[in-house]
Design a protein around this motif. Structure first.
Motif, PDB file in Angstrom:
ATOM      1  N   PRO A 109       0.804  -1.222   0.000  1.00 18.93           N
ATOM      2  CA  PRO A 109       0.000   0.000   0.000  1.00 18.93           C
ATOM      3  C   PRO A 109       0.835   1.271   0.000  1.00 18.93           C
ATOM      4  CG  PRO A 109      -0.999  -1.626   1.445  1.00 18.93           C
ATOM      5  CD  PRO A 109       0.326  -2.200   1.007  1.00 18.93           C
ATOM      6  N   SER A 110       2.011   1.234   0.631  1.00 16.95           N
ATOM      7  CA  SER A 110       2.834   2.441   0.637  1.00 16.95           C
ATOM      8  C   SER A 110       3.336   2.784  -0.761  1.00 16.95           C
ATOM      9  CB  SER A 110       4.017   2.277   1.600  1.00 16.95           C
ATOM     10  OG  SER A 110       4.868   1.228   1.193  1.00 16.95           O
ATOM     11  N   VAL A 111       3.672   1.789  -1.565  1.00 14.71           N
ATOM     12  CA  VAL A 111       4.088   2.049  -2.945  1.00 14.71           C
ATOM     13  C   VAL A 111       2.900   2.555  -3.758  1.00 14.71           C
ATOM     14  CG1 VAL A 111       5.058   1.043  -5.044  1.00 14.71           C
ATOM     15  CG2 VAL A 111       5.922   0.324  -2.808  1.00 14.71           C
ATOM     16  N   LEU A 112       1.741   1.959  -3.547  1.00 11.67           N
ATOM     17  CA  LEU A 112       0.540   2.408  -4.250  1.00 11.67           C
ATOM     18  C   LEU A 112       0.160   3.825  -3.846  1.00 11.67           C
ATOM     19  CD1 LEU A 112      -1.485  -0.901  -4.020  1.00 11.67           C
ATOM     20  CD2 LEU A 112      -0.635   0.136  -6.132  1.00 11.67           C
ATOM     21  N   GLY A 113       0.620   4.264  -2.682  1.00  8.02           N
ATOM     22  CA  GLY A 113       0.352   5.621  -2.241  1.00  8.02           C
ATOM     23  C   GLY A 113       1.254   6.664  -2.864  1.00  8.02           C
ATOM     24  N   ASP A 114       2.323   6.233  -3.532  1.00  3.86           N
ATOM     25  CA  ASP A 114       3.159   7.192  -4.248  1.00  3.86           C
ATOM     26  C   ASP A 114       2.291   7.932  -5.261  1.00  3.86           C
ATOM     27  OD1 ASP A 114       6.130   7.876  -5.350  1.00  3.86           O
ATOM     28  OD2 ASP A 114       4.778   7.512  -7.032  1.00  3.86           O
ATOM     29  N   VAL A 115       2.432   9.233  -5.335  1.00  2.00           N
ATOM     30  CA  VAL A 115       1.520  10.032  -6.153  1.00  2.00           C
ATOM     31  C   VAL A 115       1.551   9.610  -7.612  1.00  2.00           C
ATOM     32  CG1 VAL A 115       3.212  11.882  -6.509  1.00  2.00           C
ATOM     33  CG2 VAL A 115       0.752  12.375  -6.685  1.00  2.00           C
ATOM     34  N   ASN A 116       2.723   9.270  -8.132  1.00  2.00           N
ATOM     35  CA  ASN A 116       2.808   8.851  -9.528  1.00  2.00           C
ATOM     36  C   ASN A 116       2.156   7.490  -9.742  1.00  2.00           C
ATOM     37  OD1 ASN A 116       4.408  11.069 -10.753  1.00  2.00           O
ATOM     38  ND2 ASN A 116       5.970  10.378  -9.317  1.00  2.00           N
ATOM     39  N   VAL A 117       2.463   6.541  -8.868  1.00  2.00           N
ATOM     40  CA  VAL A 117       1.904   5.197  -9.013  1.00  2.00           C
ATOM     41  C   VAL A 117       0.390   5.234  -8.879  1.00  2.00           C
ATOM     42  CG1 VAL A 117       1.864   2.865  -8.075  1.00  2.00           C
ATOM     43  CG2 VAL A 117       4.035   4.118  -8.200  1.00  2.00           C
ATOM     44  N   ARG A 118      -0.081   5.938  -7.851  1.00  2.00           N
ATOM     45  CA  ARG A 118      -1.530   5.982  -7.641  1.00  2.00           C
ATOM     46  C   ARG A 118      -2.239   6.649  -8.815  1.00  2.00           C
ATOM     47  NH1 ARG A 118      -4.782   6.191  -2.146  1.00  2.00           N
ATOM     48  NH2 ARG A 118      -6.880   6.194  -3.018  1.00  2.00           N
ATOM     49  N   THR A 119      -1.689   7.727  -9.329  1.00  2.00           N
ATOM     50  CA  THR A 119      -2.305   8.401 -10.471  1.00  2.00           C
ATOM     51  C   THR A 119      -2.355   7.488 -11.682  1.00  2.00           C
ATOM     52  OG1 THR A 119      -1.584  10.563  -9.695  1.00  2.00           O
ATOM     53  CG2 THR A 119      -2.116  10.377 -12.030  1.00  2.00           C
ATOM     54  N   ILE A 120      -1.271   6.775 -11.940  1.00  2.00           N
ATOM     55  CA  ILE A 120      -1.225   5.861 -13.085  1.00  2.00           C
ATOM     56  C   ILE A 120      -2.259   4.747 -12.936  1.00  2.00           C
ATOM     57  CG2 ILE A 120       0.218   4.100 -14.191  1.00  2.00           C
ATOM     58  CD1 ILE A 120       2.616   6.012 -13.606  1.00  2.00           C
ATOM     59  N   VAL A 121      -2.342   4.158 -11.744  1.00  2.00           N
ATOM     60  CA  VAL A 121      -3.303   3.073 -11.526  1.00  2.00           C
ATOM     61  C   VAL A 121      -4.737   3.580 -11.661  1.00  2.00           C
ATOM     62  CG1 VAL A 121      -4.213   1.444  -9.826  1.00  2.00           C
ATOM     63  CG2 VAL A 121      -1.734   1.672 -10.147  1.00  2.00           C
ATOM     64  N   GLU A 122      -5.035   4.717 -11.069  1.00  2.00           N
ATOM     65  CA  GLU A 122      -6.400   5.247 -11.162  1.00  2.00           C
ATOM     66  C   GLU A 122      -6.770   5.551 -12.612  1.00  2.00           C
ATOM     67  OE1 GLU A 122      -6.778   7.268  -6.717  1.00  2.00           O
ATOM     68  OE2 GLU A 122      -6.321   8.551  -8.437  1.00  2.00           O
ATOM     69  N   ARG A 123      -5.884   6.192 -13.331  1.00  3.91           N
ATOM     70  CA  ARG A 123      -6.171   6.475 -14.738  1.00  3.91           C
ATOM     71  C   ARG A 123      -6.264   5.197 -15.549  1.00  3.91           C
ATOM     72  NH1 ARG A 123      -1.784  11.276 -15.904  1.00  3.91           N
ATOM     73  NH2 ARG A 123      -2.840  12.998 -14.820  1.00  3.91           N
ATOM     74  N   GLY A 124      -5.418   4.218 -15.206  1.00  2.87           N
ATOM     75  CA  GLY A 124      -5.464   2.954 -15.931  1.00  2.87           C
ATOM     76  C   GLY A 124      -6.785   2.234 -15.753  1.00  2.87           C
ATOM     77  N   MET A 125      -7.327   2.260 -14.555  1.00  2.00           N
ATOM     78  CA  MET A 125      -8.618   1.625 -14.326  1.00  2.00           C
ATOM     79  C   MET A 125      -9.710   2.310 -15.145  1.00  2.00           C
ATOM     80  SD  MET A 125      -8.607   0.552 -10.271  1.00  2.00           S
ATOM     81  CE  MET A 125      -8.395   2.221  -9.655  1.00  2.00           C
ATOM     82  N   LEU A 126      -9.714   3.631 -15.162  1.00  9.71           N
ATOM     83  CA  LEU A 126     -10.741   4.351 -15.919  1.00  9.71           C
ATOM     84  C   LEU A 126     -10.599   4.107 -17.413  1.00  9.71           C
ATOM     85  CD1 LEU A 126     -10.878   7.801 -14.069  1.00  9.71           C
ATOM     86  CD2 LEU A 126     -12.319   5.777 -13.716  1.00  9.71           C
ATOM     87  N   TRP A 127      -9.368   4.111 -17.917  1.00  8.68           N
ATOM     88  CA  TRP A 127      -9.145   3.885 -19.339  1.00  8.68           C
ATOM     89  C   TRP A 127      -9.589   2.490 -19.757  1.00  8.68           C
ATOM     90  CZ3 TRP A 127      -6.236   0.353 -22.089  1.00  8.68           C
ATOM     91  CH2 TRP A 127      -6.053   0.621 -23.447  1.00  8.68           C
ATOM     92  N   THR A 128      -9.398   1.528 -18.853  1.00  7.75           N
ATOM     93  CA  THR A 128      -9.669   0.134 -19.170  1.00  7.75           C
ATOM     94  C   THR A 128     -11.160  -0.187 -19.159  1.00  7.75           C
ATOM     95  OG1 THR A 128      -7.551  -0.434 -18.157  1.00  7.75           O
ATOM     96  CG2 THR A 128      -9.080  -2.229 -18.505  1.00  7.75           C
ATOM     97  N   SER A 129     -11.932   0.527 -18.372  1.00 14.12           N
ATOM     98  CA  SER A 129     -13.353   0.232 -18.206  1.00 14.12           C
ATOM     99  C   SER A 129     -14.079   0.172 -19.544  1.00 14.12           C
ATOM    100  CB  SER A 129     -14.006   1.303 -17.326  1.00 14.12           C
ATOM    101  OG  SER A 129     -15.407   1.125 -17.303  1.00 14.12           O
ATOM    102  N   ARG A 130     -15.038  -0.717 -19.617  1.00 17.07           N
ATOM    103  CA  ARG A 130     -15.825  -0.905 -20.832  1.00 17.07           C
ATOM    104  C   ARG A 130     -16.426   0.396 -21.356  1.00 17.07           C
ATOM    105  NH1 ARG A 130     -18.985  -5.464 -22.154  1.00 17.07           N
ATOM    106  NH2 ARG A 130     -18.957  -6.179 -19.987  1.00 17.07           N
TER     107      ARG A 130
END
Length: 235
Positions: free
Chosen positions: A210-231
């Motif tokens: 969770p601490s790595v996922l809390g890095d601002v760059n990592v978290r931003t990439i993951v959040e955007r990736g989820m939205l981009w991937t959604s149907r």
């Protein structure tokens, strides 16, 4: 207007803290208009009705196994348009028994190189290295990476075996060290997307804790990736 539906599937090796890691993103998904369902077993993939109603799967299952029926359901759902997203071992080191899963994801964890022998303490930090995530030319044109420059992390640096169907948005390079057996630097994808039938796949290899996922760059990439991937994502 009905809510989009996100399915979080979590479990496997507890060292990646699948519950805590996925819980980080539930409020974000809900703010983005998703009704979130959480399952502790990947057998939900075998339920065709659930899969047909799901716009986004977020998987955090390290190692473990998957049944033939569940894998068939997952592959079919993505091919029909359900998005699939994840990070680190929860998606890139899942179901080592299945070559069909590996083909779907497009990349498989091979190792995370360790520190110098005299720096190792016999715990997980033996594999924590300071390394760069480098945005590719393609990544600089992609919405997932917009405004993000190369950045540095102190965590596991994934060495990934991958194929060229992936659209690689960021890489990381494993240097030559006298205590390792390879003889030249090796670049691995660190963030990639993949088109599969009507579906989209997103993978980020940072995310050990969770601490790595809390890095601002990592978290931003993951959040955007989820939205981009959604149907229901826009282009």
């Amino acid at each position: 207007m009905s809510a989009r539906r996100a399915l979080i599937v979590r479990g496997g090796w507890e060292g990646h803290r699948p519950v805590e890691a996925t819980d980080l993103f539930v409020p974000f998904l809900e703010r983005e208009g998703f009704a979130v369902r959480i399952e502790e077993s990947n057998e939900v993939y075998a339920d065709a009705q659930v899969m047909d109603e799901t716009d986004l799967i977020v998987q955090c299952v390290t190692m473990s196994t998957i049944s033939d029926q569940a894998l068939k359901g997952l592959r079919s759902a993505v091919e029909r348009g359900t998005g699939l997203a994840g990070w680190h071992g929860g998606i890139a080191d899942s179901y080592r028994n299945s070559s069909d899963y590996l083909q779907l994801i497009g990349g498989q964890f091979a190792t995370h190189p360790s520190k110098r022998p005299d720096e190792r303490r016999g715990d997980e930090t033996d594999n924590f290295l300071r390394y760069r995530v480098e945005v590719t030319d393609l990544g600089r044109t992609h919405g997932i990476m917009a405004g993000i420059d190369d950045f540095t992390l102190d965590t596991e640096q994934y060495w990934v075996l991958a194929d060229d169907l992936n659209d690689v948005l960021a890489t990381t390079t494993h240097p030559v060290q006298p205590y390792h057996p390879w003889h030249r630097p090796v670049a691995s994808p660190a963030v990639w997307t993949r088109l599969w039938g009507a579906g989209r796949i997103f993978v980020a290899t940072p995310g050990h804790s969770p601490s790595v996922l809390g890095d601002v760059n990592v978290r931003t990439i993951v959040e955007r990736g989820m939205l981009w991937t959604s149907r229901t994502a826009s282009e």
